[in-house]
Motif scaffolding. Structure first.
Motif, short mmCIF file in Angstrom:
data_model
loop_
_atom_site.label_atom_id
_atom_site.label_comp_id
_atom_site.label_asym_id
_atom_site.label_seq_id
_atom_site.Cartn_x
_atom_site.Cartn_y
_atom_site.Cartn_z
N UNK A 183 14.69 4.80 6.15
CA UNK A 183 14.73 4.11 4.87
C UNK A 183 13.64 4.62 3.95
N UNK A 184 13.98 4.70 2.70
CA UNK A 184 12.97 5.08 1.73
C UNK A 184 11.95 3.97 1.62
N UNK A 185 10.69 4.28 1.92
CA UNK A 185 9.64 3.28 1.78
C UNK A 185 9.15 3.23 0.35
N UNK A 186 8.31 2.23 0.07
CA UNK A 186 7.78 2.09 -1.29
C UNK A 186 7.00 3.34 -1.69
N UNK A 187 6.29 3.91 -0.72
CA UNK A 187 5.49 5.11 -0.98
C UNK A 187 6.37 6.25 -1.46
N UNK A 188 7.49 6.43 -0.76
CA UNK A 188 8.40 7.53 -1.12
C UNK A 188 9.00 7.30 -2.50
N UNK A 189 9.31 6.04 -2.79
CA UNK A 189 9.92 5.76 -4.10
C UNK A 189 8.95 6.08 -5.22
N UNK A 190 7.67 5.74 -5.01
CA UNK A 190 6.65 6.10 -6.01
C UNK A 190 6.59 7.60 -6.20
N UNK B 167 2.44 2.10 11.44
CA UNK B 167 3.21 3.34 11.38
C UNK B 167 4.71 3.07 11.40
N UNK B 168 5.10 2.18 12.30
CA UNK B 168 6.52 1.91 12.47
C UNK B 168 7.13 1.19 11.28
N UNK B 169 6.30 0.37 10.63
CA UNK B 169 6.83 -0.37 9.49
C UNK B 169 6.89 0.46 8.22
N UNK B 170 6.15 1.53 8.22
CA UNK B 170 6.02 2.33 7.00
C UNK B 170 7.36 2.96 6.62
#
Lengths: 554, 170
Positions: A183-190, B167-170
């Motif tokens: 899943x795209x995390x918030x970091x990646x979306x930024x 790490x896993x939640x990231x």
């Protein structure tokens, strides 16, 4: 159900959807071969040499996107796989290798055909295992497949001592585990938003695609993005097929023997969007200069590739498809007319003129493009000059139809890989290219091709020498040609004939056209030997380690 | 620049070789590597002291993360942490024995062996402390010295296991 470890391996392979394995038997893997005897659902292809089995599994995987499987015995069988595994490792190809091993009670005693293949392949596999407890065997085989195909794919080796193959276990079938979705995390979306901003500010942007695009099957997403933003696209050697070769936005291959227009675009771009490529030294030349004065946006599935070779201003690690879809949604189209005018001028001015006075490889490639229009082909190459000519002149339109050893540059890869590709894709026309040097390395696999009646067309670009070595000595060793001349002592058509394969020598373009037309109709293996001058050089040629506009004067 | 990385790994045969060979294969310089069991027999912990600029250390962490048996990585240099190494130092000590013992006391080093002409000290602490003692003992005749790699933990409640969850939640 009680069964032997060997039988459990077969069951696990079937569970994973494996239909073909490539291998070569030997004492310590015989229990597995015995178990193979009982199954009709799994085809075993006996190769001439274990290296052929490894490359065939690799070719199978590259052509199909499925995991390729090869089997070898302990000791020499296992060591013969190493080059094939290293080739797959460098090009991120999912392969599972199963090797026999001496029984656990004699491991470490230098038993007959004992070798520490796990220690030996640590550096050329994504991961490897030795299974000492038969109860762990099924989970290890399943895990091996998962590792091989997940994230950035790669080869995995499982070493199974003979007594583990014969020991009995309670076996239960398990369907293959699905990968946890990324899943795209918030970091990646930024980061994607930053990339969108960088593209918005760009005046002279370019997209560079690599083999990661093919592994991620993100070719449609790249096409949508490029068309939406009207950005020029170039490809690395490994990325060919990730974008349609005849698309107007496509400028060809970039790198050491890349098209000048493609290299110019990258050199002069103010923003590059690198997708699924790892900035190999063959692509970048001088890495400091490569990224200088431009914004580098790097998207790759492997976080370790970001900032490894070229420092990225924006680095996004993750599933290419998802990232590209989001990027495409957020990025706005922009007018790059001025940039395109410059690019189109380069394309016209820098087009390579093909010498038509006598037969040469570029002419052959151009004719192949013409004659294969509308035919579902897979092109497989070996390594050397012919590989570069093929990369420059063939138009690769679809992913998984261009198979080549890019990272490791393994001579001898082509023929067994073509064989693997044909087994994976029986309905496609597999066209294999090799030089006379590489053909001598693994040409013995013509035997396997003949034995299985695979309708592969092998085109041997015969310049009576190691052309790429000759070219390097021509350019950098004052034309002191050493160990690159192969006296014309082999008639490859006779060689082919010894396997019952039809072969033909061609010396003119007209002869080639006829021979190739005939070969395309054939349902049998075919060999066409294209005799060219040994002086032919691959142009253009960038100065290795220099900047992208620095070419060798050949 | 030196940074201390703590790596939680599955306790599998060959895992140390896998980690060590990755360092040598990719040309990363390490000062020390220490490995040992944890409270859970399924896991071991490796502490590596890595030399290099930040980009290199970042690359080391990413490459470590690709190793299948690596579960979690913590950069101890980026948080408040305690690091310790152990050293054994064999010193020539006959007429100047009292001076050596005085130094040992200052450094809270234990005497673990004492003979007519030599004595062996055991000292623990961070790199600097051990280096300092070794240097001061040099003039007396430092006969041999051996030290373990550095090991370390973060201060406070934070653990490498929490780092794994993040790490896993990231």
């Amino acid at each position: 159900m009680k069964m032997s470890g060997a039988k459990a391996i077969v069951e696990c392979l079937l569970e994973q959807g494996v239909d073909t394995v490539f291998g070569y038997p030997g004492g310590m893997i015989l229990p597995l071969y015995d178990a193979l005897h009982d199954t009709t659902a799994l085809r075993h292809v006996l190769t001439v040499h274990e290296q052929g089995a490894a490359h065939a599994a690799d070719g199978y995987a590259r052509a199909s996107g499925r995991v390729g499987v090869c089997i070898a015995t302990s000791g020499p069988g296992a060591t013969n796989l190493v080059t094939g595994l290293a080739t797959a490792y460098m090009d991120s190809v999912p392969v599972v290798a199963i090797t026999g091993q001496v029984p656990t009670d004699v491991i470490g005693q230098d038993a007959f055909q004992e070798i520490d293949i796990v220690g030996m392949t640590m550096a050329v596999t994504k991961h490897n295992f030795q299974v000492k407890d038969v109860n762990k065997l099924p989970e290890v085989i399943r895990y091996a497949f998962r590792i091989a195909r997940s994230g950035r794919p790669g080869p995995v080796l499982v070493d199974v001592p003979r007594n583990v193959q014969t020991a009995k276990i309670d076996f239960y079938n398990l369907s293959p585990q699905c990968e946890g979705e990324w899943h795209l995390g918030a970091g990646s979306i930024n980061l994607i938003d930053e990339a969108v901003k960088a593209i918005k500010e760009a005046e002279q942007p370019a997209i560079i695609i690599g083999g990661g695009v093919i592994n991620a099957e993100a070719h449609n997403e790249i096409k949508s993005l490029a068309e939406h933003l009207h950005m020029p696209v170039v490809s690395t050697l490994m990325g060919l097929g990730g974008f349609p070769g005849s698309h107007p936005l496509f400028l060809g291959m970039t790198g050491l023997h890349g098209h000048k227009a493609a290299n110019n675009v990258i050199h002069n771009a103010d923003t590059i969007l690198a997708i699924g490529c790892r900035f190999s030294d063959r692509v970048t030349g001088d890495r400091e200069q490569y990224g200088a004065q431009k914004t580098v946006i790097h998207i790759d599935v492997d976080p370790a590739e970001i900032d490894k070779n070229v420092m990225a201003h924006i680095g996004i690690a993750g599933d290419l498809k998802k990232i590209l879809i989001m990027l495409n949604e957020r990025a706005a189209a922009k007018d790059f007319t001025n940039w395109w005018e410059v690019i189109r001028a380069w394309q016209t001015d820098l087009e390579i003129e093909v010498d038509e006075s006598r037969l040469n490889a570029p002419l052959v490639m151009q004719n192949i493009v013409e004659q294969t229009k509308g035919i579902d082909t897979i092109f497989v190459t070996d390594v050397g000059q012919h590989q570069m000519w093929a990369a420059q002149y063939l138009k690769i339109e679809k992913p998984r139809t261009w198979l080549t050893s890019g990272g490791l540059g393994t001579m001898g890869f082509g023929l067994p890989a073509a064989m693997g590709a044909q087994f994976a894709m029986p309905d496609k026309k597999v066209i294999h290219f090799a030089g006379d040097g590489g053909m001598k390395m693994t040409g013995n696999e013509l035997y396997t091709i003949a034995a299985n009646c695979l309708p592969i067309i092998s085109i041997i670009i015969n310049n009576q020498g190691l052309g790429m070595i000759r070219q390097l000595q021509h350019a950098f060793y004052n034309k002191r040609y050493t160990a690159c001349i192969l006296p014309s002592k082999v008639d490859f058509t006779m060689y082919a004939k010894s396997f019952g394969i039809h072969g033909v020598n061609v010396d003119t373009l007209a002869e080639f056209k006829t021979a190739f037309r005939r070969a395309l109709q054939s349902k049998q293996p075919e060999v066409i030997v294209v005799n060219i001058a040994s002086e032919n050089l691959v142009t253009p040629m960038m100065l290795p380690g220099a900047s992208l506009d620095d070419y060798v004067d050949l | 620049m030196k940074q201390v990385l703590s790596v939680l790994v599955q306790n599998q045969p060959g895992v140390l070789v896998r980690v060590a060979s990755m360092f040598s294969r990719r040309g990363f310089n390490i000062d020390s590597l220490a490995v040992g069991v944890t409270q859970d027999p399924d896991y071991s912990r490796i502490t590596a002291v890595v030399c290099g600029d930040q980009a290199t250390v970042d690359q080391v962490i990413k490459q470590l993360d690709k190793i299948v048996e690596v579960v979690a990585i913590q950069n101890l240099s980026h948080t408040s942490s305690v690091t310790r190494g152990l050293a054994l130092l064999k010193v020539r000590a006959n007429e100047r024995r009292t001076e050596v013992l005085k130094l040992a006391e200052v450094f809270r080093a234990n005497v673990v062996d004492i003979q007519e002409n030599s004595l062996t000290l055991e000292v623990n602490g961070d790199d600097e402390k051990i280096n300092a003692l070794a240097e001061l003992l040099m003039p007396f005749g430092l006969l041999e010295m051996i030290r373990t790699g550095l090991i370390g933990l973060t201060r406070g409640d934070n653990t490498i296991y929490k780092c794994e969850e993040i790490d896993e939640n990231d």
